[in-house]
Design a protein around this motif. Structure first.
Motif, PDB file in Angstrom:
ATOM      1  N   GLY A 115      -0.976   0.358   1.778  1.00  8.80           N
ATOM      2  CA  GLY A 115      -1.396   1.118   0.609  1.00  8.80           C
ATOM      3  C   GLY A 115      -2.841   0.898   0.227  1.00  8.80           C
ATOM      4  N   ASN A 116      -3.111   1.136  -1.034  1.00  8.32           N
ATOM      5  CA  ASN A 116      -4.469   1.120  -1.571  1.00  8.32           C
ATOM      6  C   ASN A 116      -4.873  -0.302  -1.954  1.00  8.32           C
ATOM      7  OD1 ASN A 116      -6.888   1.800  -2.790  1.00  8.32           O
ATOM      8  ND2 ASN A 116      -5.937   2.439  -4.703  1.00  8.32           N
ATOM      9  N   LEU A 117      -5.176  -1.134  -0.949  1.00  8.39           N
ATOM     10  CA  LEU A 117      -5.439  -2.547  -1.190  1.00  8.39           C
ATOM     11  C   LEU A 117      -6.706  -2.789  -1.982  1.00  8.39           C
ATOM     12  CD1 LEU A 117      -4.474  -4.100   2.272  1.00  8.39           C
ATOM     13  CD2 LEU A 117      -3.195  -4.192   0.163  1.00  8.39           C
ATOM     14  N   GLY A 118      -7.636  -1.843  -1.970  1.00  9.28           N
ATOM     15  CA  GLY A 118      -8.895  -2.038  -2.670  1.00  9.28           C
ATOM     16  C   GLY A 118      -8.744  -2.204  -4.164  1.00  9.28           C
ATOM     17  N   SER A 119      -7.613  -1.771  -4.730  1.00  6.23           N
ATOM     18  CA  SER A 119      -7.396  -1.864  -6.180  1.00  6.23           C
ATOM     19  C   SER A 119      -6.794  -3.194  -6.608  1.00  6.23           C
ATOM     20  CB  SER A 119      -6.465  -0.728  -6.643  1.00  6.23           C
ATOM     21  OG  SER A 119      -7.050   0.523  -6.437  1.00  6.23           O
ATOM     22  N   LEU A 120      -6.416  -4.034  -5.651  1.00  6.64           N
ATOM     23  CA  LEU A 120      -5.676  -5.244  -5.991  1.00  6.64           C
ATOM     24  C   LEU A 120      -6.603  -6.382  -6.426  1.00  6.64           C
ATOM     25  CD1 LEU A 120      -2.945  -5.097  -3.207  1.00  6.64           C
ATOM     26  CD2 LEU A 120      -2.649  -4.679  -5.632  1.00  6.64           C
ATOM     27  N   TRP A 121      -7.219  -6.168  -7.578  1.00 11.57           N
ATOM     28  CA  TRP A 121      -8.036  -7.191  -8.218  1.00 11.57           C
ATOM     29  C   TRP A 121      -7.546  -7.349  -9.649  1.00 11.57           C
ATOM     30  CZ3 TRP A 121     -12.181  -9.947  -6.093  1.00 11.57           C
ATOM     31  CH2 TRP A 121     -12.586  -9.539  -4.814  1.00 11.57           C
ATOM     32  N   SER A 122      -7.403  -8.597 -10.099  1.00 13.86           N
ATOM     33  CA  SER A 122      -6.971  -8.842 -11.462  1.00 13.86           C
ATOM     34  C   SER A 122      -7.530 -10.189 -11.920  1.00 13.86           C
ATOM     35  CB  SER A 122      -5.437  -8.859 -11.533  1.00 13.86           C
ATOM     36  OG  SER A 122      -4.972  -8.891 -12.870  1.00 13.86           O
ATOM     37  N   SER A 123      -8.055 -10.214 -13.143  1.00 14.80           N
ATOM     38  CA  SER A 123      -8.667 -11.435 -13.696  1.00 14.80           C
ATOM     39  C   SER A 123      -9.742 -11.985 -12.774  1.00 14.80           C
ATOM     40  CB  SER A 123      -7.605 -12.505 -13.969  1.00 14.80           C
ATOM     41  OG  SER A 123      -6.694 -12.067 -14.946  1.00 14.80           O
ATOM     42  N   GLY A 124     -10.490 -11.084 -12.132  1.00 18.81           N
ATOM     43  CA  GLY A 124     -11.581 -11.496 -11.267  1.00 18.81           C
ATOM     44  C   GLY A 124     -11.158 -12.036  -9.922  1.00 18.81           C
ATOM     45  N   ARG A 125      -9.871 -11.932  -9.563  1.00 20.49           N
ATOM     46  CA  ARG A 125      -9.360 -12.457  -8.305  1.00 20.49           C
ATOM     47  C   ARG A 125      -8.788 -11.331  -7.466  1.00 20.49           C
ATOM     48  NH1 ARG A 125      -4.912 -14.499 -11.061  1.00 20.49           N
ATOM     49  NH2 ARG A 125      -3.955 -14.980  -9.061  1.00 20.49           N
ATOM     50  N   ARG A 126      -8.973 -11.453  -6.155  1.00 23.64           N
ATOM     51  CA  ARG A 126      -8.277 -10.533  -5.276  1.00 23.64           C
ATOM     52  C   ARG A 126      -6.871 -11.069  -5.054  1.00 23.64           C
ATOM     53  NH1 ARG A 126      -9.942  -7.738   0.521  1.00 23.64           N
ATOM     54  NH2 ARG A 126      -8.395  -6.081   0.339  1.00 23.64           N
ATOM     55  N   VAL A 127      -5.881 -10.207  -5.248  1.00 21.85           N
ATOM     56  CA  VAL A 127      -4.488 -10.642  -5.185  1.00 21.85           C
ATOM     57  C   VAL A 127      -3.693  -9.718  -4.270  1.00 21.85           C
ATOM     58  CG1 VAL A 127      -4.544 -11.649  -7.508  1.00 21.85           C
ATOM     59  CG2 VAL A 127      -3.851  -9.259  -7.218  1.00 21.85           C
ATOM     60  N   CYS A 128      -2.470 -10.123  -3.972  1.00 17.88           N
ATOM     61  CA  CYS A 128      -1.539  -9.258  -3.246  1.00 17.88           C
ATOM     62  C   CYS A 128      -0.142  -9.507  -3.803  1.00 17.88           C
ATOM     63  CB  CYS A 128      -1.588  -9.505  -1.739  1.00 17.88           C
ATOM     64  SG  CYS A 128      -1.134 -11.174  -1.232  1.00 17.88           S
ATOM     65  N   ALA A 129       0.742  -8.570  -3.550  1.00 15.73           N
ATOM     66  CA  ALA A 129       2.106  -8.685  -4.062  1.00 15.73           C
ATOM     67  C   ALA A 129       2.820  -9.859  -3.416  1.00 15.73           C
ATOM     68  CB  ALA A 129       2.865  -7.393  -3.805  1.00 15.73           C
ATOM     69  N   ALA A 130       3.616 -10.561  -4.211  1.00 14.41           N
ATOM     70  CA  ALA A 130       4.420 -11.657  -3.685  1.00 14.41           C
ATOM     71  C   ALA A 130       5.529 -11.115  -2.784  1.00 14.41           C
ATOM     72  CB  ALA A 130       5.012 -12.464  -4.838  1.00 14.41           C
ATOM     73  N   LEU A 131       6.123 -11.994  -2.020  1.00 11.99           N
ATOM     74  CA  LEU A 131       7.295 -11.749  -1.156  1.00 11.99           C
ATOM     75  C   LEU A 131       6.950 -11.106   0.173  1.00 11.99           C
ATOM     76  CD1 LEU A 131       9.975 -10.597  -3.775  1.00 11.99           C
ATOM     77  CD2 LEU A 131       9.377 -12.913  -3.040  1.00 11.99           C
ATOM     78  N   GLY A 132       5.682 -10.722   0.386  1.00 16.22           N
ATOM     79  CA  GLY A 132       5.240 -10.349   1.715  1.00 16.22           C
ATOM     80  C   GLY A 132       5.645  -8.981   2.225  1.00 16.22           C
ATOM     81  N   LEU A 133       5.445  -8.824   3.551  1.00 14.17           N
ATOM     82  CA  LEU A 133       5.632  -7.527   4.192  1.00 14.17           C
ATOM     83  C   LEU A 133       7.098  -7.099   4.215  1.00 14.17           C
ATOM     84  CD1 LEU A 133       4.367  -5.187   5.785  1.00 14.17           C
ATOM     85  CD2 LEU A 133       4.634  -6.558   7.863  1.00 14.17           C
TER      86      LEU A 133
END
Length: 300
Positions: free
Chosen positions: A213-231
């Motif tokens: 998906g649109n990984l470029g939007s996954l920033w929060s509180s100044g950190r790059r993040v990703c969804a928990a629980l994986g692929l």
């Protein structure tokens, strides 16, 4: 059919949707949360996941002419305690906003079923018994919305990082999501699950070299993040929405003694909803605020 065709095919827009209770948020999601599928809300703590879920269980009670499902909801929570005081506050605003279509004796809380679970196995057991609840609902309105808040809390502390536990965890992922999808398709349900985030570590191309998906939007509180629980879990949901929060410095208040320890900084928290992936939506986002009345989109 390819994903691009879904955006051009009118049939992709005929699925019934549940309003989020705000026209700006609904516009971002082409009408709201779709039935017959699983929608995931991903965010760090304090971003508004639970607030939006509580608002959804109230909005689902609205008549279909107002974007609701004319239905009750089941709210399954794994984080304790359940925010009953906030739901009570939102229900009062809900009754006030829709007093023209609700009976004076109508109590929205009567149509929100709440169930706490403490493990993934317990969640699956609850889902196995859902057919009878949906066929014979305990309220006057049918159950058309299931919320699970949060799915990550059930898995992150229960399983070790061993091949056996990872295999067992993936098996539970698919059993739970498979049952949810079966229920959603059989009874026309809207299913919403919340997920947490972890710090992103890896190449810019995505998780394990795959772009999700649109990984470029996954920033929060100044950190790059990703969804928990994986692929493995990412393959279990139909749509993924991300809620971000970031603080901005909007001004300074200087102490009486001039610049120094007495100075304070004024900050503003900005929150955004982003579409990360969805078969019926393009990449999009909108800003929102959390007020006493609920989650409200900001028209820019």
């Amino acid at each position: 059919m390819i994903p691009q065709n879904l955006l051009q095919n009118p049939l992709a827009l005929t699925t019934q949707k549940c309003t989020l209770g705000c026209p700006i948020l609904d516009r971002c999601l082409a009408g709201g949360v779709p039935c017959n599928s699983i929608t995931e809300l991903v965010a760090e703590s304090g971003s508004g996941k639970t607030q939006l879920c509580l608002q959804l269980v109230l909005s689902a009670q609205l008549p279909t002419s107002l974007g609701g499902l004319a239905a009750s909801s089941l709210y399954i929570h794994s984080e304790f305690p359940f925010p009953s005081r906030r739901l009570q506050q939102l229900s009062q605003s809900f009754r006030s906003s829709y007093s023209h279509v609700l009976d004076s004796e109508y109590n929205p809380l009567d149509f929100v079923l709440v169930r706490g679970v403490q493990s993934a196995d317990q969640l699956f057991d609850v889902l196995l018994k859902m057919d009878s609840v949906l066929l014979r609902p305990p309220t006057q309105l049918p159950v058309r919305l299931i919320v699970i808040d949060s799915i990550a809390a059930l898995f992150r502390g229960e399983f070790e990082n061993t091949p056996f536990d990872l295999k067992r965890r993936s098996s539970l992922f698919f059993k739970i999501s498979g049952k949810l999808k079966t229920l959603a398709e059989r009874f026309g349900l809207a299913v919403v699950v919340t997920n947490q985030v972890v710090d992103f570590v890896g190449q810019a191309g995505g998780l394990n070299g795959l772009r999700i998906g649109n990984l470029g939007s996954l920033w929060s509180s100044g950190r790059r993040v990703c969804a928990a629980l994986g692929l493995a879990w990412a393959n279990c949901v139909n749509s993924r929405l991300f809620l971000s929060r970031n603080e901005e410095i909007v001004g300074e208040v200087t102490g009486l003694g001039g610049v120094g320890a007495g100075d304070t900084v004024s900050r503003l928290t900005r929150r955004h909803l982003h579409v990360i992936f969805a078969p019926h939506l393009p990449e999009s986002s909108c800003e929102f605020v959390i007020s006493r009345e609920g989650v409200l989109g900001v028209d820019r």
